[in-house]
Write an enzyme that holds these catalytic residues in place. Structure first.
Site, PDB file in Angstrom:
ATOM      1  N   ASP A 189      76.198 -37.106 126.066  1.00 28.57           N
ATOM      2  CA  ASP A 189      75.784 -36.900 127.489  1.00 28.57           C
ATOM      3  C   ASP A 189      75.170 -38.076 128.070  1.00 28.57           C
ATOM      4  OD1 ASP A 189      76.039 -33.925 128.634  1.00 28.57           O
ATOM      5  OD2 ASP A 189      75.648 -33.610 126.472  1.00 28.57           O
TER       6      ASP A 189
ATOM      7  N   ASN B 122      72.921 -35.591 123.154  1.00 30.00           N
ATOM      8  CA  ASN B 122      73.866 -34.714 123.397  1.00 30.00           C
ATOM      9  C   ASN B 122      73.374 -33.263 122.802  1.00 30.00           C
ATOM     10  OD1 ASN B 122      76.686 -34.236 123.675  1.00 30.00           O
ATOM     11  ND2 ASN B 122      77.071 -33.905 121.577  1.00 30.00           N
ATOM     12  N   LYS B 123      74.339 -32.368 123.184  1.00 25.42           N
ATOM     13  CA  LYS B 123      73.819 -30.760 122.768  1.00 25.42           C
ATOM     14  C   LYS B 123      73.181 -30.845 121.560  1.00 25.42           C
ATOM     15  CE  LYS B 123      75.977 -27.319 124.286  1.00 25.42           C
ATOM     16  NZ  LYS B 123      76.862 -26.331 124.546  1.00 25.42           N
TER      17      LYS B 123
END
Length: 159
Positions: free
Chosen positions: A52, A62-63
């Site tokens: 991201d 990121n996630k």
């Protein structure tokens, strides 16, 4: 992995498996919780995640679960690559993380606090490369892209 809660990994797996006429890709889908086990017991060539955001020092935002997957991959000697457009490289070192509704984790009556982080930060030394339209970038390359983007932004604001 399937990538909970929205299962984005399922769509990625389907896209990779459909491939093109020239090549085929072996794709196996599993639960998020099984990442370390799969890396330890299966023949895995690489872990590929999205990013991201990429911080100037090469850390990947990121996630949640990306950091754990990268740690498990490092333990098993499997390289990790993050995929993102080069405009995902940040020009500052600030980490902006979001959290989901704690009730999605626990909504019972007991005195239980719940955390629901939706993003985490993966250290640069756990990432073999950032795959971009510019090629595969290492941490030095990421710093150069950040400097270029910073200079470009400064030029736009001065103009």
């Amino acid at each position: 992995s399937e990538s909970r809660p929205a299962r984005e990994g399922v769509g990625v797996a389907e896209t990779l498996a459909s491939g093109s006429d020239e090549s085929t890709t072996d794709v196996t889908l599993h639960t998020d919780a099984a990442v370390a086990h799969v890396l330890a017991t299966e023949d895995v060539d690489a872990v590929v995640v999205r990013a991201d955001a990429i911080l100037p020092d090469g850390r990947v935002v990121n996630k949640t679960g990306t950091r754990a997957a990268a740690l498990a991959a490092d333990r098993e000697g499997v390289p990790v690559y993050a995929v993102a457009a080069s405009d995902k490289v940040r020009t500052d070192d600030e980490v902006h993380l979001e959290a989901g509704d704690p009730a999605a984790v626990y909504d019972g009556d007991a005195d239980v606090a719940a955390l629901n982080p939706t993003f985490d930060v993966t250290p640069a030394d756990l990432v073999a490369g950032i795959v971009t339209e510019r090629g595969v970038l290492d941490a030095t390359d990421v710093r150069e892209v950040a400097d270029e983007l910073r200079t470009s932004a400064e030029w736009r604001y001065e103009a």
